[in-house]
Design an enzyme around this catalytic site. Structure first.
Site, PDB file in Angstrom:
ATOM      1  CG  ASN A   9      -1.738   1.248   1.376  1.00 16.87           C
ATOM      2  OD1 ASN A   9      -1.755   2.085   0.472  1.00 16.87           O
ATOM      3  ND2 ASN A   9      -2.429   1.386   2.497  1.00 16.87           N
ATOM      4  CD1 TRP A  10       3.521   1.166  -3.055  1.00 17.94           C
ATOM      5  CD2 TRP A  10       3.556   2.538  -4.820  1.00 17.94           C
ATOM      6  NE1 TRP A  10       4.306   0.586  -4.021  1.00 17.94           N
ATOM      7  CE2 TRP A  10       4.342   1.410  -5.117  1.00 17.94           C
ATOM      8  CE3 TRP A  10       3.430   3.536  -5.785  1.00 17.94           C
ATOM      9  CZ2 TRP A  10       4.995   1.252  -6.345  1.00 17.94           C
ATOM     10  CZ3 TRP A  10       4.078   3.387  -7.010  1.00 17.94           C
ATOM     11  CH2 TRP A  10       4.854   2.244  -7.281  1.00 17.94           C
ATOM     12  CE  LYS A  11      -0.222   3.110   4.851  1.00 21.40           C
ATOM     13  NZ  LYS A  11      -0.122   3.178   6.299  1.00 21.40           N
ATOM     14  CG  HIS A  94      -5.921   1.894   5.113  1.00 20.69           C
ATOM     15  ND1 HIS A  94      -5.516   2.777   6.088  1.00 20.69           N
ATOM     16  CD2 HIS A  94      -4.911   1.020   4.944  1.00 20.69           C
ATOM     17  CE1 HIS A  94      -4.291   2.444   6.478  1.00 20.69           C
ATOM     18  NE2 HIS A  94      -3.897   1.378   5.806  1.00 20.69           N
ATOM     19  CD  GLU A  96      -3.005   5.385   6.770  1.00 19.32           C
ATOM     20  OE1 GLU A  96      -2.990   5.505   5.530  1.00 19.32           O
ATOM     21  OE2 GLU A  96      -2.073   4.853   7.407  1.00 19.32           O
ATOM     22  CD  GLU A 166      -3.649  -2.548   7.058  1.00 20.82           C
ATOM     23  OE1 GLU A 166      -2.572  -2.827   6.516  1.00 20.82           O
ATOM     24  OE2 GLU A 166      -4.192  -1.437   6.933  1.00 20.82           O
ATOM     25  N   GLY A 172       2.389   2.044  10.811  1.00 20.84           N
ATOM     26  CA  GLY A 172       3.350   3.135  10.707  1.00 20.84           C
ATOM     27  C   GLY A 172       4.056   3.458  12.014  1.00 20.84           C
ATOM     28  CB  SER A 212       5.077  -2.142  11.910  1.00 25.33           C
ATOM     29  OG  SER A 212       4.680  -0.817  12.218  1.00 25.33           O
ATOM     30  N   GLY A 233       2.793  -1.199   4.228  1.00 23.43           N
ATOM     31  CA  GLY A 233       2.862   0.228   3.928  1.00 23.43           C
ATOM     32  C   GLY A 233       4.289   0.683   3.683  1.00 23.43           C
ATOM     33  N   GLY A 234       4.889   1.238   4.713  1.00 24.50           N
ATOM     34  CA  GLY A 234       6.220   1.837   4.588  1.00 24.50           C
ATOM     35  C   GLY A 234       7.261   0.945   3.930  1.00 24.50           C
TER      36      GLY A 234
HETATM   37  P1  13P Z   1       2.870   0.194   7.654  1.00 20.60           P
HETATM   38  O1  13P Z   1       3.364  -1.072   7.029  1.00 20.60           O
HETATM   39  O2  13P Z   1       3.637   1.398   7.210  1.00 20.60           O
HETATM   40  O3  13P Z   1       2.756   0.065   9.146  1.00 20.60           O
HETATM   41  O4  13P Z   1       1.389   0.432   7.111  1.00 20.60           O
HETATM   42  C1  13P Z   1       0.489  -0.606   7.136  1.00 20.60           C
HETATM   43  C2  13P Z   1      -0.685  -0.237   6.356  1.00 20.60           C
HETATM   44  O5  13P Z   1      -1.427   0.668   6.705  1.00 20.60           O
HETATM   45  C3  13P Z   1      -0.943  -0.964   5.106  1.00 20.60           C
HETATM   46  O6  13P Z   1      -2.207  -0.694   4.609  1.00 20.60           O
END
Ligand code: 13P
Length: 248
Positions: A9-11, A94, A96, A166, A172, A212, A233-234
């Site tokens: 997930n590149w956000k 998600h 967020e 999640e 994050g 994470s 994500g990251g």
């Molecule tokens: P991180 O891997 O950066 O914690 O993010 C997870 C995420 O929100 C994937 O959708």
């Protein structure tokens, strides 16, 4: 046997030119026959990334969609648009988006149903907050989110969706859920799918862990019996994502 899925997930990262360069640079390293690799990228990056990945097994996904097909919804993107572009996956609900952009249990359900109607695979996100976990409400929160999300879906749909667990406190933050915590939650989710749709459906549905995930913890997390891979994500916007994909 469920195939392992690793979805990035590149956000809100990578302008289109950078997205294309990253996809070109990484495609051979990420390509796999064993693992289903999906890159969920910003809308404006879909075209360039999709084109860059042609000839590989890697798929693209969007990070959200609207539940209507068309109309006066300024700034929104529909499932019909994604389907027409040949985008096979879309993240829905998600945390967020639930926390900051007004997604609710109801819209998550409407979006998931619409995604399925268009032949898109929704990656439906659920997960508890730090406070909810501390208050021992994790199970209740997951049950409620899932009950809403899966309303009006069928047993057959369980092979057309992906569920991502999640925990918000792990996103994050660098604080990953332990293998046991993640497994326990994913097992609960599978159990709920079984209660509702039967064992065959529960055996088919893919359940991912997100929060994470790194090259260091991917293998132990993804080896848990009820965890079928990760939503990352990251660690998906750096070259070492290759090590998450090839975690074994
Ligand atoms: P991180 O891997 O950066 O914690 O993010 C997870 C995420 O929100 C994937 O959708």
């Amino acid at each position: 046997m469920r195939k392992t899925i690793v979805a990035g997930n590149w956000k809100m990262n990578f302008v289109p030119s950078r997205a294309k360069a990253f996809a070109v640079e990484m495609k051979d390293k990420l390509d796999s026959n064993k693992v289903e690799v999906i890159l969920c990228v910003p809308y404006v990056d879909l075209r360039s990334v999709k084109d860059a990945l042609e000839g590989t097994n890697i798929k693209v996904g969007a990070q959200n969609m609207h539940y209507m097909d068309e109309g006066a919804y300024t700034g929104e993107i529909s499932g019909a648009m994604l389907r027409d572009m040949g985008v096979p996956y879309v993240i829905i609900g998600h945390s967020e988006r639930r926390e900051r952009f007004g997604d609710t249990d109801t819209t998550v359900n409407l979006k998931s149903l619409k995604a399925i109607e268009h032949g898109l695979v929704p990656i439906i996100c659920v997960g508890e907050s730090q406070k909810q976990r501390k208050q021992n409400r994790t199970q209740g929160v997951l049950r409620k989110q899932l009950a809403f999300a899966l309303d009006e879906l069928t047993a057959d749909d369980m092979s057309r969706i992906i569920i991502a667990y999640e925990p918000i406190w792990a996103i994050g933050t660098g604080e990953t859920a332990t293998d046991q915590q993640a497994e326990e939650a994913c097992a609960l989710i599978r159990q709920q799918v079984e209660q509702r749709f039967g064992k065959a459906a529960a055996d088919k549905v893919h359940i991912l862990y997100g929060g994470s995930v790194t090259p260091d913890n991917a293998k132990s997390l993804f080896s848990m019996p009820n965890i079928d891979g990760g939503l990352v994500g990251g660690a998906s916007v750096v070259p070492s994502f290759e090590k998450v994909v090839h975690f074994e």
